[in-house]
Design an enzyme around this catalytic site. Structure first.
Site, PDB file in Angstrom:
ATOM      1  N   TYR A  57       0.857  -1.181   0.000  1.00  0.00           N
ATOM      2  CA  TYR A  57       0.000   0.000   0.000  1.00  0.00           C
ATOM      3  C   TYR A  57       0.894   1.232   0.000  1.00  0.00           C
ATOM      4  O   TYR A  57       1.535   1.562   0.992  1.00  0.00           O
ATOM      5  CB  TYR A  57      -0.915   0.016   1.229  1.00  0.00           C
ATOM      6  CG  TYR A  57      -1.857  -1.155   1.352  1.00  0.00           C
ATOM      7  CD1 TYR A  57      -2.191  -1.934   0.245  1.00  0.00           C
ATOM      8  CD2 TYR A  57      -2.417  -1.490   2.578  1.00  0.00           C
ATOM      9  CE1 TYR A  57      -3.056  -3.017   0.363  1.00  0.00           C
ATOM     10  CE2 TYR A  57      -3.291  -2.564   2.703  1.00  0.00           C
ATOM     11  CZ  TYR A  57      -3.601  -3.326   1.601  1.00  0.00           C
ATOM     12  OH  TYR A  57      -4.462  -4.400   1.719  1.00  0.00           O
ATOM     13  N   HIS A 125      -0.020 -12.224   1.352  1.00  0.00           N
ATOM     14  CA  HIS A 125      -1.035 -11.404   0.689  1.00  0.00           C
ATOM     15  C   HIS A 125      -1.725 -12.132  -0.459  1.00  0.00           C
ATOM     16  O   HIS A 125      -2.937 -12.003  -0.666  1.00  0.00           O
ATOM     17  CB  HIS A 125      -0.378 -10.116   0.186  1.00  0.00           C
ATOM     18  CG  HIS A 125      -1.305  -8.953   0.104  1.00  0.00           C
ATOM     19  ND1 HIS A 125      -0.871  -7.648   0.075  1.00  0.00           N
ATOM     20  CD2 HIS A 125      -2.653  -8.873   0.032  1.00  0.00           C
ATOM     21  CE1 HIS A 125      -1.911  -6.825  -0.005  1.00  0.00           C
ATOM     22  NE2 HIS A 125      -2.999  -7.549  -0.041  1.00  0.00           N
ATOM     23  N   SER A 205     -12.993  -5.031   2.296  1.00  0.00           N
ATOM     24  CA  SER A 205     -13.983  -4.398   1.412  1.00  0.00           C
ATOM     25  C   SER A 205     -15.412  -4.835   1.743  1.00  0.00           C
ATOM     26  O   SER A 205     -16.188  -5.172   0.849  1.00  0.00           O
ATOM     27  CB  SER A 205     -13.670  -4.677  -0.068  1.00  0.00           C
ATOM     28  OG  SER A 205     -12.462  -4.084  -0.455  1.00  0.00           O
ATOM     29  N   PRO A 206     -15.792  -4.828   3.020  1.00  0.00           N
ATOM     30  CA  PRO A 206     -17.155  -5.247   3.372  1.00  0.00           C
ATOM     31  C   PRO A 206     -18.225  -4.266   2.900  1.00  0.00           C
ATOM     32  O   PRO A 206     -19.411  -4.589   2.926  1.00  0.00           O
ATOM     33  CB  PRO A 206     -17.116  -5.325   4.901  1.00  0.00           C
ATOM     34  CG  PRO A 206     -16.086  -4.306   5.281  1.00  0.00           C
ATOM     35  CD  PRO A 206     -15.034  -4.405   4.204  1.00  0.00           C
ATOM     36  N   LEU A 207     -17.788  -3.092   2.455  1.00  0.00           N
ATOM     37  CA  LEU A 207     -18.715  -2.102   1.895  1.00  0.00           C
ATOM     38  C   LEU A 207     -18.560  -2.000   0.375  1.00  0.00           C
ATOM     39  O   LEU A 207     -18.931  -0.993  -0.231  1.00  0.00           O
ATOM     40  CB  LEU A 207     -18.501  -0.736   2.548  1.00  0.00           C
ATOM     41  CG  LEU A 207     -18.831  -0.685   4.050  1.00  0.00           C
ATOM     42  CD1 LEU A 207     -18.497   0.681   4.634  1.00  0.00           C
ATOM     43  CD2 LEU A 207     -20.290  -1.027   4.289  1.00  0.00           C
ATOM     44  N   GLY A 208     -18.017  -3.052  -0.233  1.00  0.00           N
ATOM     45  CA  GLY A 208     -17.917  -3.083  -1.689  1.00  0.00           C
ATOM     46  C   GLY A 208     -17.135  -1.927  -2.268  1.00  0.00           C
ATOM     47  O   GLY A 208     -17.525  -1.337  -3.269  1.00  0.00           O
ATOM     48  N   ARG A 209     -16.003  -1.602  -1.628  1.00  0.00           N
ATOM     49  CA  ARG A 209     -15.147  -0.484  -2.073  1.00  0.00           C
ATOM     50  C   ARG A 209     -15.944   0.816  -2.153  1.00  0.00           C
ATOM     51  O   ARG A 209     -15.743   1.645  -3.041  1.00  0.00           O
ATOM     52  CB  ARG A 209     -14.489  -0.811  -3.413  1.00  0.00           C
ATOM     53  CG  ARG A 209     -13.765  -2.150  -3.399  1.00  0.00           C
ATOM     54  CD  ARG A 209     -13.051  -2.442  -4.696  1.00  0.00           C
ATOM     55  NE  ARG A 209     -12.646  -3.842  -4.716  1.00  0.00           N
ATOM     56  CZ  ARG A 209     -11.608  -4.347  -4.049  1.00  0.00           C
ATOM     57  NH1 ARG A 209     -10.888  -3.558  -3.304  1.00  0.00           N
ATOM     58  NH2 ARG A 209     -11.322  -5.633  -4.109  1.00  0.00           N
ATOM     59  N   GLY A 210     -16.865   0.961  -1.212  1.00  0.00           N
ATOM     60  CA  GLY A 210     -17.656   2.188  -1.124  1.00  0.00           C
ATOM     61  C   GLY A 210     -18.992   2.125  -1.830  1.00  0.00           C
ATOM     62  O   GLY A 210     -19.863   2.970  -1.593  1.00  0.00           O
ATOM     63  N   PHE A 211     -19.178   1.124  -2.695  1.00  0.00           N
ATOM     64  CA  PHE A 211     -20.410   1.082  -3.484  1.00  0.00           C
ATOM     65  C   PHE A 211     -21.627   0.840  -2.603  1.00  0.00           C
ATOM     66  O   PHE A 211     -22.704   1.418  -2.825  1.00  0.00           O
ATOM     67  CB  PHE A 211     -20.318  -0.010  -4.551  1.00  0.00           C
ATOM     68  CG  PHE A 211     -21.222   0.228  -5.728  1.00  0.00           C
ATOM     69  CD1 PHE A 211     -20.773   0.901  -6.850  1.00  0.00           C
ATOM     70  CD2 PHE A 211     -22.545  -0.199  -5.714  1.00  0.00           C
ATOM     71  CE1 PHE A 211     -21.615   1.147  -7.932  1.00  0.00           C
ATOM     72  CE2 PHE A 211     -23.391   0.029  -6.784  1.00  0.00           C
ATOM     73  CZ  PHE A 211     -22.930   0.712  -7.899  1.00  0.00           C
TER      74      PHE A 211
END
Length: 331
Positions: A57, A125, A205-211
């Site tokens: 990152y 990773h 990404s439990p929020l779908g990368r913000g989607f």
């Protein structure tokens, strides 16, 4: 803050962790370091103890950021980092390296950047197809014996690979993408394997990368350098088709008096006591909203309604990543 255990023998950590990647990379180069550090400090105040980063990152700058922000606050925190996913001059290309000598080299760099004597959790990773996982895990086990790492894990691995790795040295955690619209761990047996073996499942990404926040309205909402512009799910017709799914999530959330983000996180938490989501954010206001989701309780009917929105093959339009990166999943 509620807590969950990292495996049968592991420590208890906050039931919602913090994914730190976006503070330094991928979503925009316009990084507000002051707000990022304030967000990290606020997370500690709110009882978040699981902080997730990786050497790639930045690369490297995210670990350095955490090292500065959490200096003097190390006690009681659980720092997780990763190695083995290698970047190049091509921003969309990824390589993997699971060679034992690379493991030993990588951990020393991470320890220095994070300004710590040990990592609580160190992940492979991505699985290197050229190196037997037993060799990589064997090298990671040596780090545990040396006191550089307390627990080990792997990311985006198949159920078979998880079992092989766990036989060499107990895994504390397996990390994979998991959310309402990314259900691979259910379908490929990874979630069940973790539960059976007593391994924590950490959902990135439990929020779908913000989607799944319901706040994205168009691909034009992204900065010019935001990598989601190149992600199949966020492009053209796929974006619009997926947006219709999220509108239904928003409607259910509104009926319950919570945000779409909190509903999506509540769903992940409801999938098992061994599941720990690590939503990422670089702003305090979103952090506070996400942490509040730890108290969301969903009925069987509400869970069924959410499952129904995303049920069926093809309900979600587009792959998780570009084609080359997809080959690195379920290794």
């Amino acid at each position: 803050m509620k807590t969950r255990q990292l495996g049968h023998r592991g420590p208890y950590v906050s039931s919602i962790g913090l994914g730190c990647m976006g503070m330094s990379d991928f979503y925009t180069t316009g990084v507000d370091e002051r707000e990022a550090i304030a967000t990290l400090h606020r997370a500690v105040e709110l009882g978040v103890t699981l902080f997730d980063t990786a050497d790639m990152y930045g690369p490297y700058t995210n670990e350095e950021l955490l090292g500065r922000a959490l200096r003097g606050k190390r006690e009681g925190l659980y720092l997780a980092s990763k190695f083995g996913l290698v970047r190049s001059s091509d921003p969309h290309a990824r390589g993997v390296n699971g060679r034992p000598e690379y493991v030993r080299q990588s951990v020393d760099g991470s320890l220095k950047r994070l300004d710590t004597d040990y990592l609580d959790l160190y992940y492979q990773h991505r699985i290197d197809p050229e190196v037997p996982v037993e060799e990589t895990i064997g090298a990671m086990a040596e780090l545990v014996k040396a006191g550089k790492v307390r627990d080990i894990g792997i990311s985006e691995a198949s159920a078979e690979t998880i079992q092989r790795a766990h036989a060499v040295h107990p895994l504390a955690a397996v990390q994979s993408e998991y959310s309402l619209w990314s259900r691979d761990p259910e379908q490929n047996g990874v979630l069940a394997t973790c539960q059976r073996l007593g391994i924590a499942f950490v959902a990135y990404s439990p929020l779908g990368r913000g989607f799944l926040t319901g706040e994205l309205k168009s691909p034009e909402d992204f900065a010019a350098d935001d990598y989601r512009r190149f992600s199949p799910r966020f492009q053209a017709d796929n974006f619009n088709r997926n947006l219709m799914l999220v509108e239904r999530v928003k409607a259910l959330a509104s009926d319950k008096g919570i945000s779409a983000s909190q509903l999506a996180l509540g769903w992940v938490l409801a999938q098992g006591e061994h599941v720990i989501p690590i939503p990422g954010t670089k702003q305090r206001k979103y952090l506070e909203s996400n942490v509040a989701a730890a108290s969301v309780m969903l009925s069987a009917d509400e869970l069924a309604q959410l499952d129904g929105i995303f049920a069926g093959e093809g309900a979600v339009a587009g792959d998780r990543y570009q084609a080359q990166t997809m080959t690195l999943l379920n290794g």
